[in-house]
Scaffold this active site. Structure first.
Site, mmCIF file in Angstrom:
data_model
loop_
_atom_site.group_PDB
_atom_site.id
_atom_site.type_symbol
_atom_site.label_atom_id
_atom_site.label_comp_id
_atom_site.label_asym_id
_atom_site.label_seq_id
_atom_site.Cartn_x
_atom_site.Cartn_y
_atom_site.Cartn_z
ATOM 1 N N ARG A 164 -9.458 -4.830 5.945
ATOM 2 C CA ARG A 164 -8.841 -4.850 4.617
ATOM 3 C C ARG A 164 -9.557 -5.849 3.703
ATOM 4 O O ARG A 164 -8.939 -6.567 2.928
ATOM 5 C CB ARG A 164 -7.344 -5.183 4.700
ATOM 6 C CG ARG A 164 -6.543 -4.260 5.588
ATOM 7 C CD ARG A 164 -6.540 -2.810 5.068
ATOM 8 N NE ARG A 164 -5.859 -1.945 6.024
ATOM 9 C CZ ARG A 164 -6.470 -1.273 6.989
ATOM 10 N NH1 ARG A 164 -7.795 -1.354 7.123
ATOM 11 N NH2 ARG A 164 -5.807 -0.519 7.827
ATOM 12 N N SER A 250 1.816 -1.321 2.844
ATOM 13 C CA SER A 250 1.870 -2.380 3.850
ATOM 14 C C SER A 250 1.569 -3.719 3.180
ATOM 15 O O SER A 250 0.506 -3.889 2.597
ATOM 16 C CB SER A 250 0.858 -2.106 4.965
ATOM 17 O OG SER A 250 1.149 -0.886 5.607
ATOM 18 N N GLU A 350 -1.758 -8.363 2.205
ATOM 19 C CA GLU A 350 -2.806 -7.417 1.810
ATOM 20 C C GLU A 350 -3.003 -7.362 0.301
ATOM 21 O O GLU A 350 -4.141 -7.318 -0.155
ATOM 22 C CB GLU A 350 -2.474 -6.000 2.337
ATOM 23 C CG GLU A 350 -2.762 -5.807 3.816
ATOM 24 C CD GLU A 350 -2.776 -4.323 4.188
ATOM 25 O OE1 GLU A 350 -2.993 -3.491 3.287
ATOM 26 O OE2 GLU A 350 -2.576 -4.016 5.373
#
Length: 354
Positions: A164, A250, A350
């Site tokens: 990520r 998420s 994230e």
């Protein structure tokens, strides 16, 4: 090129947080960037690139000049003996692009179906789901230097992809990855992304949810379309639709630990969800860790942990009484503290906090 003033951003971020862009330019062609950089009043202003708004938390009005990427177009660039090279403009919707590739019989992106956001944002985050990451299918991207207006191309190594992570998430003063490349956050605008989809397609089925679908349906050799449908069904059952309940997907990265650390956690919590990675490390399910700490359904103001999936934070106030970015981050920090105190693991968010 039109500079819009005091533009509401609630509809342009999937969390539905109410904020404004003091100045906003819609980028619909590369010439728009040229016009912007030719304007002496705008050329040297701080800039913020906004794609689909699916991976940001707005904590206030944006004072930087917002560049809203609305570039469109999808095409087959090249077909070789081994692969198809597919290109999409940065403003295309990611899920619609995945569906388009499958409709054209170019498999490979099906595990990443229904991920919210734009194509241009996909390499920034190095998006991934159900065993496939963008870097696994990436060929190259084109971008524009926001200081000079020059165009450039980056391959996978130059993008310094990580979990990520990429060169686009780090500022000019930061180094990224083993190459020690300088970060490009705020310095570049991605215009097009190309993907290499192998003709020797193999299904990726290593995740528990997909294994359950195989057991339920009895389909042991699913097609790419079948995997696409399964992934969509799984995500819809677990995750809220941002159109209905504001969220950024998420919220925390799944942490990785050593086998020794995992064994220690299993000794205390035998049910912890974990996956063995190719490098020997263990990936833990962040949602399970959060749920184990009792956070599912709890809230701070109008920011809440989704009752069906603890990995997702949601805007329970809707459009009429939306949560603030401050409430989201207060909730996130409380979750981080709770997980760290119980498991000794610091969860990393994230989304980009602005």
């Amino acid at each position: 090129m039109l500079v819009e003033r005091n533009v509401p951003l609630q509809a342009h971020n999937t969390f539905g947080i109410s904020a404004k862009a003091l100045q906003l330019v819609r980028v619909r062609s590369e010439s728009d960037i040229g016009s912007l950089l030719a304007d002496p009043q705008l050329r040297d202003t701080q800039k913020f690139v906004l794609g689909g708004g699916s991976n940001i938390v707005l904590t206030g009005d944006l004072k930087a000049l917002v560049l809203k990427v609305e570039l469109k177009g999808m095409r087959l660039v090249e077909e070789t003996e081994k692969a198809w090279i597919i290109e999409a403009a940065a403003g295309e919707d990611w899920h619609e692009f995945v569906q388009w590739t499958l409709d054209n019989r170019w498999p490979g992106l099906e595990n990443m179906a229904l991920i919210p956001g734009s194509v241009g944002a996909s390499p920034v985050q190095n998006i991934g789901a159900y065993g496939v990451e963008l870097q696994d299918r990436f060929d190259a991207l084109d971008a524009i230097d926001l200081a000079t207006g020059n165009t450039f191309t980056l391959d996978a190594a130059q993008c310094a992809f990580g979990y990520r992570d990429s060169i686009f998430k780090h500022g000019p003063g930061q180094t990224v990855g083993a190459s020690r490349s300088m970060g490009l956050a705020g310095r570049a605008l991605i215009t097009r992304v190309r993907f290499r989809l192998a003709k020797a397609w193999k299904p990726v089925l290593g995740y528990l949810d997909l294994e359950k679908k195989i057991t339920e349906t009895g389909i042991n050799q699913p097609s790419a379309h079948q995997i696409f449908e399964w992934v969509c069904a799984i995500r819809r059952a677990k995750l809220p639709d941002p159109v209905v309940i504001g969220n950024a997907g998420s919220f925390f990265k799944n942490p990785t630990v050593t086998p020794e650390q995992c064994a220690d956690i299993i000794a205390r919590d035998p049910k912890v969800v974990h996956y063995l990675l190719d490098d020997g490390r263990i990936k833990l399910a962040a949602g399970w860790l959060i749920d184990a700490c009792g956070w599912k359904g709890k809230s701070v103001g109008n920011a809440a942990v989704y009752e069906k999936q603890a990995l997702v934070l949601v805007n329970k106030g809707g459009r009429e009484n939306p949560c603030t970015g401050g409430e989201v981050m207060t909730l996130a920090k409380a979750i981080q503290t709770s997980v760290y105190e119980r498991f000794g693991i610091l969860l990393e968010p994230e989304p980009v906090v602005v």
